[in-house]
Design a protein around this motif. Sequence first.
Motif, PDB file in Angstrom:
ATOM      1  N   THR A   1       5.232   3.932  -3.873  1.00 31.18           N
ATOM      2  CA  THR A   1       5.768   2.856  -3.042  1.00 31.18           C
ATOM      3  C   THR A   1       4.756   2.444  -1.986  1.00 31.18           C
ATOM      4  O   THR A   1       3.889   3.219  -1.594  1.00 31.18           O
ATOM      5  N   THR A   2       4.893   1.198  -1.543  1.00 30.36           N
ATOM      6  CA  THR A   2       4.120   0.652  -0.429  1.00 30.36           C
ATOM      7  C   THR A   2       5.104   0.039   0.546  1.00 30.36           C
ATOM      8  O   THR A   2       6.123  -0.522   0.145  1.00 30.36           O
ATOM      9  N   LYS A   3       4.804   0.156   1.830  1.00 32.78           N
ATOM     10  CA  LYS A   3       5.687  -0.409   2.852  1.00 32.78           C
ATOM     11  C   LYS A   3       4.978  -1.578   3.529  1.00 32.78           C
ATOM     12  O   LYS A   3       3.813  -1.481   3.907  1.00 32.78           O
ATOM     13  N   ILE A   4       5.701  -2.685   3.660  1.00 30.29           N
ATOM     14  CA  ILE A   4       5.203  -3.869   4.358  1.00 30.29           C
ATOM     15  C   ILE A   4       5.830  -3.897   5.748  1.00 30.29           C
ATOM     16  O   ILE A   4       7.060  -3.926   5.880  1.00 30.29           O
ATOM     17  N   HIS A   5       5.005  -3.869   6.779  1.00 29.99           N
ATOM     18  CA  HIS A   5       5.462  -4.001   8.162  1.00 29.99           C
ATOM     19  C   HIS A   5       5.183  -5.435   8.593  1.00 29.99           C
ATOM     20  O   HIS A   5       4.078  -5.952   8.387  1.00 29.99           O
TER      21      HIS A   5
ATOM     22  N   VAL B   1      10.211 -12.820  18.893  1.00 27.32           N
ATOM     23  CA  VAL B   1       9.694 -12.125  17.711  1.00 27.32           C
ATOM     24  C   VAL B   1      10.594 -10.947  17.343  1.00 27.32           C
ATOM     25  O   VAL B   1      11.163 -10.287  18.225  1.00 27.32           O
ATOM     26  N   ASN B   2      10.720 -10.699  16.039  1.00 30.00           N
ATOM     27  CA  ASN B   2      11.453  -9.541  15.541  1.00 30.00           C
ATOM     28  C   ASN B   2      10.562  -8.758  14.581  1.00 30.00           C
ATOM     29  O   ASN B   2       9.773  -9.347  13.829  1.00 30.00           O
ATOM     30  N   VAL B   3      10.700  -7.443  14.601  1.00 42.21           N
ATOM     31  CA  VAL B   3       9.821  -6.556  13.834  1.00 42.21           C
ATOM     32  C   VAL B   3      10.674  -5.667  12.926  1.00 42.21           C
ATOM     33  O   VAL B   3      11.727  -5.159  13.338  1.00 42.21           O
ATOM     34  N   ASP B   4      10.212  -5.474  11.707  1.00 46.69           N
ATOM     35  CA  ASP B   4      10.877  -4.558  10.770  1.00 46.69           C
ATOM     36  C   ASP B   4       9.918  -4.266   9.624  1.00 46.69           C
ATOM     37  O   ASP B   4       8.772  -4.750   9.611  1.00 46.69           O
ATOM     38  N   SER B   5      10.377  -3.499   8.650  1.00 46.25           N
ATOM     39  CA  SER B   5       9.553  -3.185   7.484  1.00 46.25           C
ATOM     40  C   SER B   5      10.427  -3.145   6.241  1.00 46.25           C
ATOM     41  O   SER B   5      11.660  -3.099   6.335  1.00 46.25           O
ATOM     42  N   THR B   6       9.789  -3.168   5.096  1.00 46.29           N
ATOM     43  CA  THR B   6      10.492  -3.066   3.819  1.00 46.29           C
ATOM     44  C   THR B   6       9.637  -2.295   2.834  1.00 46.29           C
ATOM     45  O   THR B   6       8.407  -2.401   2.853  1.00 46.29           O
ATOM     46  N   SER B   7      10.280  -1.516   1.992  1.00 44.86           N
ATOM     47  CA  SER B   7       9.569  -0.739   0.977  1.00 44.86           C
ATOM     48  C   SER B   7       9.495  -1.535  -0.322  1.00 44.86           C
ATOM     49  O   SER B   7      10.442  -2.238  -0.691  1.00 44.86           O
ATOM     50  N   VAL B   8       8.370  -1.412  -0.999  1.00 40.81           N
ATOM     51  CA  VAL B   8       8.128  -2.125  -2.255  1.00 40.81           C
ATOM     52  C   VAL B   8       7.736  -1.105  -3.318  1.00 40.81           C
ATOM     53  O   VAL B   8       6.861  -0.262  -3.086  1.00 40.81           O
ATOM     54  N   ARG B   9       8.373  -1.185  -4.450  1.00 40.22           N
ATOM     55  CA  ARG B   9       8.039  -0.293  -5.551  1.00 40.22           C
ATOM     56  C   ARG B   9       6.724  -0.736  -6.173  1.00 40.22           C
ATOM     57  O   ARG B   9       6.521  -1.924  -6.461  1.00 40.22           O
ATOM     58  N   ALA B  10       5.822   0.201  -6.367  1.00 45.10           N
ATOM     59  CA  ALA B  10       4.529  -0.104  -6.985  1.00 45.10           C
ATOM     60  C   ALA B  10       4.628   0.133  -8.490  1.00 45.10           C
ATOM     61  O   ALA B  10       5.106   1.187  -8.941  1.00 45.10           O
ATOM     62  N   HIS B  11       4.191  -0.842  -9.256  1.00 47.06           N
ATOM     63  CA  HIS B  11       4.143  -0.701 -10.712  1.00 47.06           C
ATOM     64  C   HIS B  11       3.134   0.380 -11.090  1.00 47.06           C
ATOM     65  O   HIS B  11       2.198   0.669 -10.325  1.00 47.06           O
TER      66      HIS B  11
END
Length: 313
Positions: free
Chosen positions: A163-167, A98-108
């Motif tokens: 912004t919202t972050k997806i882990h 398994v690998n773990v990371d996150s990404t930021s998403v711009r919220a409209h």
Amino acid sequence: MLSRGNLTDAEWAVLEPLLPVSNNRCGRWRDHRQVINGITHRLGTGVQWRELPARFGPWKTVHKRHLLWSADGTWEMLLQRVQAAADADADGDLDWNVNVDSTSVRAHQHAAGAPKKPPPAPPSSSKGAPQISSPAGAHHPAAPAGGGGAPGEALGRSRGGLTTKIHVAVEGRCRPLSLLITPGQRADCTQFEAVMDKIRVPRTGFGRPRRTPDSVGADKAYSNRKIRAYLRKRGIRHAIPEKRDHKAARLHRGSRGGRPPGFDKDRYKDRNSVERAIGKLKQFRAVATRYDKRGYVYLGTVTAAALLIWLRS
């Protein structure tokens, strides 16, 4: 493209036996395949619910189904059942490195201004779906904890706006195992244990769900004593590089600094699977840009996208 097109006959054959047959309110559901195709169309295009093509039926029906399944954990349940089928495959279709990371998403801007009211009450347990064992007391949270823009809605403010972050935790073949959303400014390392604890692949027969991977890979953002102690306590091997300042501090203390943490360079090369999985998730425009006001609805959107990745991989 993963994000385009209706469900194929092969994908529907996998998904159909897992779906609830009744909403326990108004009798039988409207045709599941038509409604899920409407949700899939919205995931891929990011179109407003009101603008859904007429071939998917009334847009309110499609929208409400997505809200209810996001609130009562149906999307998460479907994802876990598809994972369980892959884990039970004789060919070993699920890779537990398994690998773990996150990404930021711009919220409209339309994602702001969520009403201050609880999620809709989920219906009672659905009938007609096959049972898969789960640990006692397991439940699906209706709304994830958050902060920033609005309490519980996982909206954060930064120089770039909302912004919202997806882990995400991903298995070795670039498919999501667990998902979590937080405000965009939340540090990656603070959510590591929560993401790992959400890994729960049920058994197709009897037995507890599998929750322990063979190994875990992550970047330097997850390099701290607390995370290493957590993995050591659970007996999980890991490939997490040591930060430069941590290494310098350890060397400065001499023998009191302890031994350097183990690091497998070859295992760390496989960490690209989480980056590729994030790229697959962001092929869905409703994931790449957040349009949902409620945090639990956006989590359902991301989970539905992850389900399609499993079905189409």
